[in-house]
Design an enzyme around this catalytic site. Structure first.
Site, short mmCIF file in Angstrom:
data_model
loop_
_atom_site.label_atom_id
_atom_site.label_comp_id
_atom_site.label_asym_id
_atom_site.label_seq_id
_atom_site.Cartn_x
_atom_site.Cartn_y
_atom_site.Cartn_z
N ASP A 18 0.83 -1.20 0.00
CA ASP A 18 0.00 0.00 0.00
C ASP A 18 0.87 1.26 0.00
OD1 ASP A 18 -2.04 -1.80 0.21
OD2 ASP A 18 -2.50 -1.38 2.30
N GLU A 260 1.07 -5.98 -4.90
CA GLU A 260 0.80 -5.11 -6.04
C GLU A 260 2.03 -4.36 -6.52
OE1 GLU A 260 -2.00 -1.24 -7.17
OE2 GLU A 260 -2.85 -2.86 -5.97
#
Length: 362
Positions: A18, A260
């Site tokens: 994040d 990610e």
């Protein structure tokens, strides 16, 4: 294009992913002349992710835990408010957004979502969600979805990335970091969550001489408790800054990545990779992985696509128990990854699309 003030909001769930995404986004925006306030509830990972501190134009603020905003905050929201991954602005900041909207100075309010290749992304990208700020005051929040197709917001990619990689001298970089692969060894980097498939994978990797480089955390901790097979050497690494981690991916023959941020950087690196998707208790990560593989392997030769799919499925614990599947030969795998990267380079990067979107709303 005008230069705007941005409030970028990040609540850290996985402080590598994040925060990694938000830090790259913020750096890209300030490199283009914008000013960014990055609101964080946990900035500890910045000590190694960005050891030189924020660049000019990027201000890091603590996440408000009560009714009061930080003293460094000037009182007004920026021209753009981006909440990363649906974190929602803290109440004190949302009150300031409402005040600005009531005064006719409403920011463009964006929810930057998680990356996915699932079909709903194209349907949901750029949709609005009216938010009630007061009894008679509403403001649109806009959904912005990263993705792999022209109908999505694209991927984070800073200008000049391909030229920088073309100038990269892997041998010099490796030597400077005390990494000395033998002439016959392939170089494999490992960044993962805790994974029971690690031992089967290492057994498969050891079929060829391999130097394994592990990131701190579960990758290094997992190897530390294993009896490593012959033919495989292991070297744990320290935490690397974002630019240095990118160079590790450029230097590798095979990269194992997770989540990610490192997942996207592995694709820009243009090297064969295995992705460990963030595991979810309800099993929905299986569908997310399948959706990505359908796009990623759509143009790949059938044999290569089958092997990559089997390896990804096994690495994520979604295959029947047994030996780890055979990996594709590196030259064939490399060719497939480069073809995929060329496809991704064909779409505008996320920040360019985000700037165009904001310009259309202001």
């Amino acid at each position: 294009m005008p230069r705007w003030d941005w409030d970028l909001l990040c609540r850290v769930i996985d402080n590598h992913g994040d925060l990694g995404v938000c830090w790259r986004l913020a750096r890209d925006l300030v490199a283009r002349g914008h000013h960014v306030r990055l609101w964080l509830d946990d900035e500890r990972a910045l000590r190694w992710m960005a050891p030189d501190g924020p660049p000019p134009g990027l201000q890091v603020l603590p996440w408000p835990t009560g009714e009061h905003l930080p003293a460094l905050f000037d009182g007004s929201p920026g021209d753009v408010v981006v909440e990363a991954f649906g974190c929602d602005p803290p109440p004190a900041l949302k009150d300031r957004i409402a005040q600005a909207a009531a005064a006719g100075r409403a920011p463009v309010w964006i929810n930057l979502e998680y990356l996915s290749a699932e079909a709903y992304v194209e349907r949901s990208h750029r949709l609005r969600s009216p938010q009630r700020l007061a009894d008679d005051l509403w403001l649109d929040k806009w959904f912005f979805y990263p993705g792999f197709t022209a109908a999505t917001g694209g991927l984070l990619r800073e200008p000049g990335l391909d030229a920088e990689q073309a100038r990269f001298d892997a041998a010099t970089w490796l030597a400077a970091h005390g990494i000395a692969p033998r002439p016959d060894e392939r170089l494999v980097s490992l960044f993962c969550y805790e994974n029971p498939q690690l031992q089967p994978l290492l057994t498969r990797l050891a079929e060829q001489p391999t130097l394994l480089l592990t990131a701190p955390g579960p990758a290094t901790e997992g190897c530390d408790g294993l009896v490593l097979p012959a033919n495989l050497r292991w070297q744990p690494l320290p935490w690397l800054s974002q630019p240095e981690y990118d160079r590790l991916l450029w230097a590798g023959d095979l990269n194992l990545v997770r989540g990610e941020d490192s997942f996207v950087r592995a694709q820009w690196a243009g090297r064969p990779f295995l992705w460990q998707i963030y595991p979810q208790d309800d099993g929905v990560h299986a569908g997310k992985l399948a959706a990505f593989l359908d796009q990623h392997l759509a143009a790949a030769p059938e044999a290569l696509a089958t092997q990559v799919r089997q390896a990804m499925w096994a690495w994520n614990g979604l295959a029947p128990a047994g030996p780890f599947p055979a990996l594709p030969t590196l030259p064939d795998w490399q060719a497939g990854v480069l073809h995929w990267r060329a496809h991704l380079f064909g779409q505008p990067p996320l920040v360019e699309q985000l700037l165009d979107f904001v310009a259309g709303k202001r």
